[in-house]
Design a protein around this motif. Structure first.
Motif, PDB file in Angstrom:
ATOM      1  N   HIS A 255      -1.972  11.554   6.177  1.00  0.00           N
ATOM      2  CA  HIS A 255      -2.163  10.195   5.679  1.00  0.00           C
ATOM      3  C   HIS A 255      -2.461   9.238   6.833  1.00  0.00           C
ATOM      4  O   HIS A 255      -1.717   9.201   7.810  1.00  0.00           O
ATOM      5  N   VAL A 256      -3.534   8.471   6.693  1.00  0.00           N
ATOM      6  CA  VAL A 256      -3.886   7.443   7.670  1.00  0.00           C
ATOM      7  C   VAL A 256      -3.893   6.092   6.971  1.00  0.00           C
ATOM      8  O   VAL A 256      -4.530   5.939   5.922  1.00  0.00           O
ATOM      9  N   MET A 257      -3.193   5.130   7.536  1.00  0.00           N
ATOM     10  CA  MET A 257      -3.180   3.782   6.963  1.00  0.00           C
ATOM     11  C   MET A 257      -4.083   2.865   7.777  1.00  0.00           C
ATOM     12  O   MET A 257      -3.946   2.770   8.995  1.00  0.00           O
ATOM     13  N   CYS A 258      -5.002   2.201   7.092  1.00  0.00           N
ATOM     14  CA  CYS A 258      -5.862   1.189   7.711  1.00  0.00           C
ATOM     15  C   CYS A 258      -5.393  -0.181   7.234  1.00  0.00           C
ATOM     16  O   CYS A 258      -5.263  -0.408   6.029  1.00  0.00           O
TER      17      CYS A 258
ATOM     18  N   ALA B 202       0.832  -1.207   0.000  1.00  0.00           N
ATOM     19  CA  ALA B 202       0.000   0.000   0.000  1.00  0.00           C
ATOM     20  C   ALA B 202       0.866   1.257   0.000  1.00  0.00           C
ATOM     21  O   ALA B 202       0.528   2.258  -0.643  1.00  0.00           O
ATOM     22  N   LEU B 203       1.982   1.227   0.736  1.00  0.00           N
ATOM     23  CA  LEU B 203       2.913   2.355   0.721  1.00  0.00           C
ATOM     24  C   LEU B 203       3.503   2.562  -0.670  1.00  0.00           C
ATOM     25  O   LEU B 203       3.600   3.693  -1.161  1.00  0.00           O
ATOM     26  N   VAL B 204       3.902   1.457  -1.307  1.00  0.00           N
ATOM     27  CA  VAL B 204       4.453   1.546  -2.667  1.00  0.00           C
ATOM     28  C   VAL B 204       3.412   2.123  -3.619  1.00  0.00           C
ATOM     29  O   VAL B 204       3.692   3.027  -4.419  1.00  0.00           O
ATOM     30  N   ASN B 205       2.187   1.601  -3.530  1.00  0.00           N
ATOM     31  CA  ASN B 205       1.128   2.065  -4.430  1.00  0.00           C
ATOM     32  C   ASN B 205       0.788   3.532  -4.207  1.00  0.00           C
ATOM     33  O   ASN B 205       0.369   4.228  -5.134  1.00  0.00           O
TER      34      ASN B 205
ATOM     35  N   CYS C  45      -5.250   0.118   3.170  1.00  0.00           N
ATOM     36  CA  CYS C  45      -5.545   1.275   2.332  1.00  0.00           C
ATOM     37  C   CYS C  45      -5.003   2.520   3.022  1.00  0.00           C
ATOM     38  O   CYS C  45      -4.941   2.595   4.259  1.00  0.00           O
ATOM     39  N   VAL C  46      -4.580   3.459   2.214  1.00  0.00           N
ATOM     40  CA  VAL C  46      -4.100   4.739   2.709  1.00  0.00           C
ATOM     41  C   VAL C  46      -5.156   5.782   2.397  1.00  0.00           C
ATOM     42  O   VAL C  46      -5.517   5.986   1.231  1.00  0.00           O
ATOM     43  N   VAL C  47      -5.686   6.410   3.440  1.00  0.00           N
ATOM     44  CA  VAL C  47      -6.679   7.469   3.298  1.00  0.00           C
ATOM     45  C   VAL C  47      -5.949   8.803   3.441  1.00  0.00           C
ATOM     46  O   VAL C  47      -5.233   9.017   4.425  1.00  0.00           O
TER      47      VAL C  47
END
Length: 319
Positions: free
Chosen positions: A147-150, A59-62, A176-178
């Motif tokens: 940025h918030v990661m779930c 998710a970080l890469v994307n 997912c990163v919101v």
């Protein structure tokens, strides 16, 4: 701060390598019946944290973000045991071991040094939806956050029953990163209906099955009414991996044309947290999404909560 600019910047999922056919799984229903519901088998893993780490890193890469840029980490699991990580000490006192958490381990594992950490539980299969709602609320309330990661991960114990109310469950993780910027899916709104009457799942199985459709339709229609959106305005409905025959019924109850239902190329079974995201990413890869589409995603979670979210694709969806 314009809350309408908040949305999902990136999504990633992770499935175990091992796939087991229906005939080899511990199930109670006839395999042929379950196959008719759209199930072929289940992906089986042994470590929720490993899957979570894979999804979070991707998710970080994307998102094209460094780990240090994540402000908040929200860990999600429907199962209590997946919130706990056993101590690596050979002499850990039993009581202290109970205070070892997967979320903190994941923060250290992938280097989220700036992130504050929390978790979402007791939402069943709607846990990721609840986490995304909280992520959006945090960004709307605190201007300094970006940025918030779930991260959601669910792995059943070895040898566990894989059939839950006529659905086959796979192990999986998603992340997912919101964010406020560079979003692919703009958050338009949500609606949640919770009914504590169904808290005792083994005792209330029949009542839960009976309540599923009317409560699901109530939740979705409530969302559309809240946002002043017509059923015909929905461009695509992203299903979960539950009984495939249930989705056309639900869409008819909501007045949404059945041809708006996304038909997945690959079926992974029901994965608790990851279903919607596995299918959403597949739809993007297959070119089924275009900018400006309104996407409806829905999930039900034991407890019980029904949760619907409306997203809108941005120009970055095809990037």
């Amino acid at each position: 701060m314009n809350a309408h600019r908040i949305g999902i910047r990136s999504i990633a999922t992770a499935l175990p390598e091992k796939f087991t056919s229906l005939e080899e799984l511990p199930i109670t229903s006839d395999a042929g019946t379950l196959r008719g519901f759209g199930f072929e088998g289940a992906f089986i893993g042994d470590d929720a944290a490993v899957l979570a780490g894979q999804a979070a890193k991707q998710a970080l890469v994307n998102a094209d973000l460094a780990a240090r840029e994540i402000d908040v980490l929200l860990w999600v699991s429907a199962l209590a045991e997946n919130h706990h990580r056993s101590s690596e000490s050979n002499n850990a006192p039993g009581l202290l071991d109970r205070f070892c958490y997967q979320a903190s381990w994941l923060q250290e594992e992938i280097g989220l040094d700036r992130a504050s950490v929390s978790a979402v539980a007791q939402q069943g299969c709607a846990g990721m939806f609840s986490a995304m709602r909280q992520a959006r609320a945090l960004l709307a309330a605190e201007p300094d956050l970006q940025h918030v990661m779930c991260v959601g991960a669910d792995v059943f114990p070895a040898g566990a029953q894989r059939e839950v109310l006529y659905n086959i469950v796979s192990d999986a993780a998603c992340a997912c990163v919101v964010s406020r910027e560079a979003i692919q899916y703009r958050w338009l709104g949500f609606n949640q209906v919770s009914k504590g009457y169904y808290w005792d799942v083994p005792l209330k199985q029949s009542e839960i099955i009976a309540a599923y459709f009317p409560s699901a339709a109530l939740t979705i229609r409530g969302l559309l009414r809240k946002l002043e959106v017509n059923a015909d305005d929905i461009d695509l409905v992203i299903p979960t991996g539950v009984n495939a025959s249930s989705w056309p019924v639900l869409l008819r109850m909501c007045g949404i044309c059945e041809d708006r239902l996304y038909q997945p190329q690959h079926r992974s079974g029901h994965t608790i947290s990851a279903d919607s995201f596995l299918m959403l990413e597949e739809a993007r890869r297959r070119g089924a999404l275009r900018p400006g589409m309104k996407l409806l995603i829905f999930a039900y979670g034991f407890g019980s909560s029904w949760f619907a979210i409306l997203l809108e694709t941005t120009d970055l969806i095809c990037a």
